[in-house]
Motif scaffolding. Sequence first.
Motif, PDB file in Angstrom:
ATOM      1  N   SER A  16      24.694  40.838 -28.968  1.00  0.00           N
ATOM      2  CA  SER A  16      25.659  40.263 -28.035  1.00  0.00           C
ATOM      3  C   SER A  16      25.435  38.763 -27.942  1.00  0.00           C
ATOM      4  O   SER A  16      24.562  38.307 -27.204  1.00  0.00           O
ATOM      5  CB  SER A  16      25.523  40.893 -26.651  1.00  0.00           C
ATOM      6  OG  SER A  16      26.374  40.237 -25.743  1.00  0.00           O
ATOM      7  N   ALA A  17      26.236  38.014 -28.673  1.00  0.00           N
ATOM      8  CA  ALA A  17      26.070  36.565 -28.679  1.00  0.00           C
ATOM      9  C   ALA A  17      26.284  35.975 -27.289  1.00  0.00           C
ATOM     10  O   ALA A  17      25.574  35.051 -26.881  1.00  0.00           O
ATOM     11  CB  ALA A  17      27.033  35.927 -29.677  1.00  0.00           C
ATOM     12  N   ASN A  18      27.237  36.504 -26.545  1.00  0.00           N
ATOM     13  CA  ASN A  18      27.518  35.970 -25.211  1.00  0.00           C
ATOM     14  C   ASN A  18      26.322  36.084 -24.282  1.00  0.00           C
ATOM     15  O   ASN A  18      26.137  35.252 -23.396  1.00  0.00           O
ATOM     16  CB  ASN A  18      28.724  36.687 -24.590  1.00  0.00           C
ATOM     17  CG  ASN A  18      30.014  36.358 -25.297  1.00  0.00           C
ATOM     18  OD1 ASN A  18      30.140  35.316 -25.928  1.00  0.00           O
ATOM     19  ND2 ASN A  18      30.978  37.255 -25.203  1.00  0.00           N
ATOM     20  N   ALA A  19      25.525  37.115 -24.467  1.00  0.00           N
ATOM     21  CA  ALA A  19      24.371  37.329 -23.594  1.00  0.00           C
ATOM     22  C   ALA A  19      23.199  36.416 -23.930  1.00  0.00           C
ATOM     23  O   ALA A  19      22.348  36.174 -23.073  1.00  0.00           O
ATOM     24  CB  ALA A  19      23.924  38.783 -23.667  1.00  0.00           C
ATOM     25  N   VAL A  20      23.125  35.910 -25.153  1.00  0.00           N
ATOM     26  CA  VAL A  20      21.927  35.168 -25.558  1.00  0.00           C
ATOM     27  C   VAL A  20      22.156  33.682 -25.819  1.00  0.00           C
ATOM     28  O   VAL A  20      21.221  32.899 -25.705  1.00  0.00           O
ATOM     29  CB  VAL A  20      21.260  35.807 -26.797  1.00  0.00           C
ATOM     30  CG1 VAL A  20      20.771  37.206 -26.489  1.00  0.00           C
ATOM     31  CG2 VAL A  20      22.161  35.786 -28.000  1.00  0.00           C
ATOM     32  N   PHE A  40      13.001  34.192 -39.061  1.00  0.00           N
ATOM     33  CA  PHE A  40      13.156  33.304 -40.219  1.00  0.00           C
ATOM     34  C   PHE A  40      13.715  34.065 -41.422  1.00  0.00           C
ATOM     35  O   PHE A  40      14.638  33.603 -42.093  1.00  0.00           O
ATOM     36  CB  PHE A  40      11.821  32.660 -40.615  1.00  0.00           C
ATOM     37  CG  PHE A  40      11.229  31.733 -39.588  1.00  0.00           C
ATOM     38  CD1 PHE A  40      12.025  30.981 -38.739  1.00  0.00           C
ATOM     39  CD2 PHE A  40       9.857  31.617 -39.463  1.00  0.00           C
ATOM     40  CE1 PHE A  40      11.472  30.127 -37.799  1.00  0.00           C
ATOM     41  CE2 PHE A  40       9.287  30.766 -38.532  1.00  0.00           C
ATOM     42  CZ  PHE A  40      10.096  30.018 -37.693  1.00  0.00           C
ATOM     43  N   ASN A  41      13.148  35.231 -41.710  1.00  0.00           N
ATOM     44  CA  ASN A  41      13.590  36.026 -42.860  1.00  0.00           C
ATOM     45  C   ASN A  41      15.023  36.508 -42.697  1.00  0.00           C
ATOM     46  O   ASN A  41      15.810  36.469 -43.647  1.00  0.00           O
ATOM     47  CB  ASN A  41      12.655  37.215 -43.095  1.00  0.00           C
ATOM     48  CG  ASN A  41      11.285  36.785 -43.562  1.00  0.00           C
ATOM     49  OD1 ASN A  41      11.119  35.714 -44.134  1.00  0.00           O
ATOM     50  ND2 ASN A  41      10.288  37.602 -43.302  1.00  0.00           N
ATOM     51  N   SER A  42      15.374  36.947 -41.506  1.00  0.00           N
ATOM     52  CA  SER A  42      16.708  37.469 -41.255  1.00  0.00           C
ATOM     53  C   SER A  42      17.781  36.390 -41.380  1.00  0.00           C
ATOM     54  O   SER A  42      18.809  36.587 -42.038  1.00  0.00           O
ATOM     55  CB  SER A  42      16.760  38.097 -39.859  1.00  0.00           C
ATOM     56  OG  SER A  42      18.050  38.550 -39.569  1.00  0.00           O
ATOM     57  N   ILE A  43      17.543  35.236 -40.794  1.00  0.00           N
ATOM     58  CA  ILE A  43      18.534  34.159 -40.851  1.00  0.00           C
ATOM     59  C   ILE A  43      18.616  33.574 -42.260  1.00  0.00           C
ATOM     60  O   ILE A  43      19.691  33.195 -42.723  1.00  0.00           O
ATOM     61  CB  ILE A  43      18.254  33.084 -39.773  1.00  0.00           C
ATOM     62  CG1 ILE A  43      19.499  32.207 -39.565  1.00  0.00           C
ATOM     63  CG2 ILE A  43      17.035  32.254 -40.107  1.00  0.00           C
ATOM     64  CD1 ILE A  43      19.401  31.318 -38.343  1.00  0.00           C
ATOM     65  N   TRP A  47      25.132  35.418 -37.620  1.00  0.00           N
ATOM     66  CA  TRP A  47      23.778  35.982 -37.600  1.00  0.00           C
ATOM     67  C   TRP A  47      23.343  36.286 -36.162  1.00  0.00           C
ATOM     68  O   TRP A  47      22.779  37.349 -35.896  1.00  0.00           O
ATOM     69  CB  TRP A  47      22.783  35.016 -38.260  1.00  0.00           C
ATOM     70  CG  TRP A  47      21.363  35.452 -38.066  1.00  0.00           C
ATOM     71  CD1 TRP A  47      20.692  36.411 -38.772  1.00  0.00           C
ATOM     72  CD2 TRP A  47      20.448  34.984 -37.069  1.00  0.00           C
ATOM     73  NE1 TRP A  47      19.418  36.553 -38.282  1.00  0.00           N
ATOM     74  CE2 TRP A  47      19.238  35.691 -37.232  1.00  0.00           C
ATOM     75  CE3 TRP A  47      20.529  34.028 -36.056  1.00  0.00           C
ATOM     76  CZ2 TRP A  47      18.129  35.473 -36.428  1.00  0.00           C
ATOM     77  CZ3 TRP A  47      19.426  33.818 -35.250  1.00  0.00           C
ATOM     78  CH2 TRP A  47      18.239  34.541 -35.441  1.00  0.00           C
ATOM     79  N   ILE A  48      23.610  35.379 -35.235  1.00  0.00           N
ATOM     80  CA  ILE A  48      23.229  35.579 -33.835  1.00  0.00           C
ATOM     81  C   ILE A  48      23.887  36.848 -33.293  1.00  0.00           C
ATOM     82  O   ILE A  48      23.241  37.666 -32.638  1.00  0.00           O
ATOM     83  CB  ILE A  48      23.590  34.346 -32.974  1.00  0.00           C
ATOM     84  CG1 ILE A  48      22.717  33.148 -33.375  1.00  0.00           C
ATOM     85  CG2 ILE A  48      23.424  34.650 -31.480  1.00  0.00           C
ATOM     86  CD1 ILE A  48      23.183  31.820 -32.803  1.00  0.00           C
ATOM     87  N   VAL A  49      25.175  37.017 -33.595  1.00  0.00           N
ATOM     88  CA  VAL A  49      25.905  38.208 -33.133  1.00  0.00           C
ATOM     89  C   VAL A  49      25.259  39.474 -33.683  1.00  0.00           C
ATOM     90  O   VAL A  49      25.042  40.447 -32.956  1.00  0.00           O
ATOM     91  CB  VAL A  49      27.397  38.137 -33.547  1.00  0.00           C
ATOM     92  CG1 VAL A  49      28.103  39.457 -33.295  1.00  0.00           C
ATOM     93  CG2 VAL A  49      28.094  36.995 -32.828  1.00  0.00           C
ATOM     94  N   GLU A  50      24.941  39.475 -34.965  1.00  0.00           N
ATOM     95  CA  GLU A  50      24.347  40.666 -35.597  1.00  0.00           C
ATOM     96  C   GLU A  50      22.910  40.903 -35.137  1.00  0.00           C
ATOM     97  O   GLU A  50      22.521  42.033 -34.855  1.00  0.00           O
ATOM     98  CB  GLU A  50      24.382  40.530 -37.116  1.00  0.00           C
ATOM     99  CG  GLU A  50      25.770  40.582 -37.698  1.00  0.00           C
ATOM    100  CD  GLU A  50      25.806  40.273 -39.186  1.00  0.00           C
ATOM    101  OE1 GLU A  50      24.742  40.314 -39.845  1.00  0.00           O
ATOM    102  OE2 GLU A  50      26.902  39.979 -39.681  1.00  0.00           O
TER     103      GLU A  50
END
Length: 178
Positions: free
Chosen positions: A54-58, A161-164, A47-50
Amino acid sequence: MKALLLSIICVLTLSVGLNAQEPVSFEKVIQADSIGKSELYLQINSWIVEYYKSANAVIQMSDQEAGIFMVKGNSEYKGLAPFGKSSYDGRVSHTVTIYIKDGRFKVIVSNFVHSSDYKGYSLGLITSAKIHSTNGMFKKLNNDSWNDLKTKSKKDAERIFNSITQKTKEASFNDDSW
């Protein structure tokens, strides 16, 4: 005795004033029945990646064993613009902390900080204060933008919240027997 009484009153007044300005924060526990901690960890990482591209950036911290993610993200802010382009346009950064257990996880969205594209218009950490601390000729504009930022921060948290929640529900419908 008078000095002691005056000191106590000052301390109480100061502590009440500080408590009234808590940073804005939103929290939700999300049930994910029949999904184990390890699977939830993988789904939330996905989910974080999508969501953030960029998961690495966040991702500031991730620990699969402990079941924790700390993410530093931001969103665009379009300010109130009664007379053309708003000087308050910019970004609102936020922190998402996720605690994962078997069958559920807790999401905390906090530390909303406004920064403007224009010098002198950043309002900083968004708190529960009813008005912004600025005085002077821009006080009304700052207060209007301050309240708009609080409203939009709440909407950003609800969107997270809704997205995750949706992402983890999709995971429970996946069939791995292909």
